[in-house]
Scaffold this motif. Structure first.
Motif, PDB file in Angstrom:
ATOM      1  N   GLU A  46      19.751  67.740  13.699  1.00 24.45           N
ATOM      2  CA  GLU A  46      19.317  68.297  14.978  1.00 24.45           C
ATOM      3  C   GLU A  46      20.194  69.499  15.281  1.00 24.45           C
ATOM      4  O   GLU A  46      21.413  69.441  15.165  1.00 24.45           O
ATOM      5  CB  GLU A  46      19.458  67.251  16.081  1.00 24.45           C
ATOM      6  CG  GLU A  46      18.482  66.108  15.951  1.00 24.45           C
ATOM      7  CD  GLU A  46      18.558  65.128  17.115  1.00 24.45           C
ATOM      8  OE1 GLU A  46      19.150  65.472  18.162  1.00 24.45           O
ATOM      9  OE2 GLU A  46      18.033  64.025  16.953  1.00 24.45           O
ATOM     10  N   VAL A  47      19.559  70.601  15.624  1.00 25.72           N
ATOM     11  CA  VAL A  47      20.273  71.820  15.989  1.00 25.72           C
ATOM     12  C   VAL A  47      19.730  72.293  17.335  1.00 25.72           C
ATOM     13  O   VAL A  47      18.588  71.997  17.690  1.00 25.72           O
ATOM     14  CB  VAL A  47      20.119  72.927  14.922  1.00 25.72           C
ATOM     15  CG1 VAL A  47      20.748  72.511  13.597  1.00 25.72           C
ATOM     16  CG2 VAL A  47      18.674  73.307  14.730  1.00 25.72           C
ATOM     17  N   GLU A  58      17.853  74.369  20.025  1.00 26.82           N
ATOM     18  CA  GLU A  58      16.602  75.102  19.887  1.00 26.82           C
ATOM     19  C   GLU A  58      16.844  76.600  19.733  1.00 26.82           C
ATOM     20  O   GLU A  58      16.163  77.265  18.946  1.00 26.82           O
ATOM     21  CB  GLU A  58      15.702  74.838  21.102  1.00 26.82           C
ATOM     22  CG  GLU A  58      14.323  75.428  20.955  1.00 26.82           C
ATOM     23  CD  GLU A  58      13.400  75.021  22.095  1.00 26.82           C
ATOM     24  OE1 GLU A  58      12.289  75.572  22.126  1.00 26.82           O
ATOM     25  OE2 GLU A  58      13.775  74.190  22.930  1.00 26.82           O
ATOM     26  N   TYR A  79      17.694  77.311  16.161  1.00 28.02           N
ATOM     27  CA  TYR A  79      16.492  77.206  15.334  1.00 28.02           C
ATOM     28  C   TYR A  79      15.601  78.437  15.495  1.00 28.02           C
ATOM     29  O   TYR A  79      15.125  79.002  14.510  1.00 28.02           O
ATOM     30  CB  TYR A  79      15.710  75.938  15.694  1.00 28.02           C
ATOM     31  CG  TYR A  79      14.406  75.830  14.949  1.00 28.02           C
ATOM     32  CD1 TYR A  79      14.363  75.420  13.623  1.00 28.02           C
ATOM     33  CD2 TYR A  79      13.201  76.164  15.571  1.00 28.02           C
ATOM     34  CE1 TYR A  79      13.167  75.337  12.937  1.00 28.02           C
ATOM     35  CE2 TYR A  79      11.997  76.081  14.891  1.00 28.02           C
ATOM     36  CZ  TYR A  79      11.986  75.664  13.568  1.00 28.02           C
ATOM     37  OH  TYR A  79      10.799  75.596  12.886  1.00 28.02           O
ATOM     38  N   GLU A  80      15.409  78.880  16.727  1.00 28.23           N
ATOM     39  CA  GLU A  80      14.566  80.054  16.968  1.00 28.23           C
ATOM     40  C   GLU A  80      15.175  81.304  16.347  1.00 28.23           C
ATOM     41  O   GLU A  80      14.468  82.131  15.767  1.00 28.23           O
ATOM     42  CB  GLU A  80      14.343  80.236  18.463  1.00 28.23           C
ATOM     43  CG  GLU A  80      13.442  79.160  19.049  1.00 28.23           C
ATOM     44  CD  GLU A  80      13.361  79.192  20.568  1.00 28.23           C
ATOM     45  OE1 GLU A  80      14.099  79.981  21.203  1.00 28.23           O
ATOM     46  OE2 GLU A  80      12.566  78.404  21.111  1.00 28.23           O
ATOM     47  N   GLN A 103      14.484  81.214  12.690  1.00 25.71           N
ATOM     48  CA  GLN A 103      13.100  81.564  12.390  1.00 25.71           C
ATOM     49  C   GLN A 103      12.870  83.069  12.475  1.00 25.71           C
ATOM     50  O   GLN A 103      12.168  83.646  11.642  1.00 25.71           O
ATOM     51  CB  GLN A 103      12.135  80.817  13.325  1.00 25.71           C
ATOM     52  CG  GLN A 103      12.131  79.318  13.119  1.00 25.71           C
ATOM     53  CD  GLN A 103      11.957  78.918  11.663  1.00 25.71           C
ATOM     54  OE1 GLN A 103      11.056  79.366  10.970  1.00 25.71           O
ATOM     55  NE2 GLN A 103      12.848  78.062  11.188  1.00 25.71           N
ATOM     56  N   GLN A 126      14.876  78.770   4.374  1.00 30.14           N
ATOM     57  CA  GLN A 126      15.721  77.868   5.158  1.00 30.14           C
ATOM     58  C   GLN A 126      16.707  77.162   4.228  1.00 30.14           C
ATOM     59  O   GLN A 126      17.886  77.016   4.563  1.00 30.14           O
ATOM     60  CB  GLN A 126      14.849  76.856   5.894  1.00 30.14           C
ATOM     61  CG  GLN A 126      15.614  75.981   6.849  1.00 30.14           C
ATOM     62  CD  GLN A 126      14.693  75.078   7.656  1.00 30.14           C
ATOM     63  OE1 GLN A 126      13.499  75.020   7.437  1.00 30.14           O
ATOM     64  NE2 GLN A 126      15.267  74.361   8.600  1.00 30.14           N
TER      65      GLN A 126
END
Length: 78
Positions: free
Chosen positions: A15-16, A18, A21-22, A25, A36
């Motif tokens: 879990e990272v 958000e 993560y964005e 991406q 990734q």
């Protein structure tokens, strides 16, 4: 980065935040040569290279971590 088929692999789930993560991406969308998998290999191996304790030159594991980092950084395929 494509690892040799004989290289043992494990699957990780993490879990990272958000926002992280964005940002990843966005980076991946603008840098198609990176995946990734490649980003995580480079980041984790760099962290381990910088934070490992014990004699660096004595352990084969240290060389393996260094090799994985360089392979990921330069997209080397053995």
């Amino acid at each position: 980065m494509t690892l040799d088929v004989t290289t043992p692999k494990v699957c990780l789930m993490a879990e990272v935040p958000e926002e992280l993560y964005e940002a990843l991406q966005v980076y991946l969308d603008s840098n198609p040569a990176w995946s990734q998998h490649r980003v995580f290999c480079a980041a984790l191996s760099l962290f381990l290279m910088q934070n490992v304790s014990g004699p660096r030159s004595a352990a084969k594991g240290h060389r393996d971590v260094n090799r994985i980092y360089l392979d990921a950084l330069f997209d080397y395929t053995p």
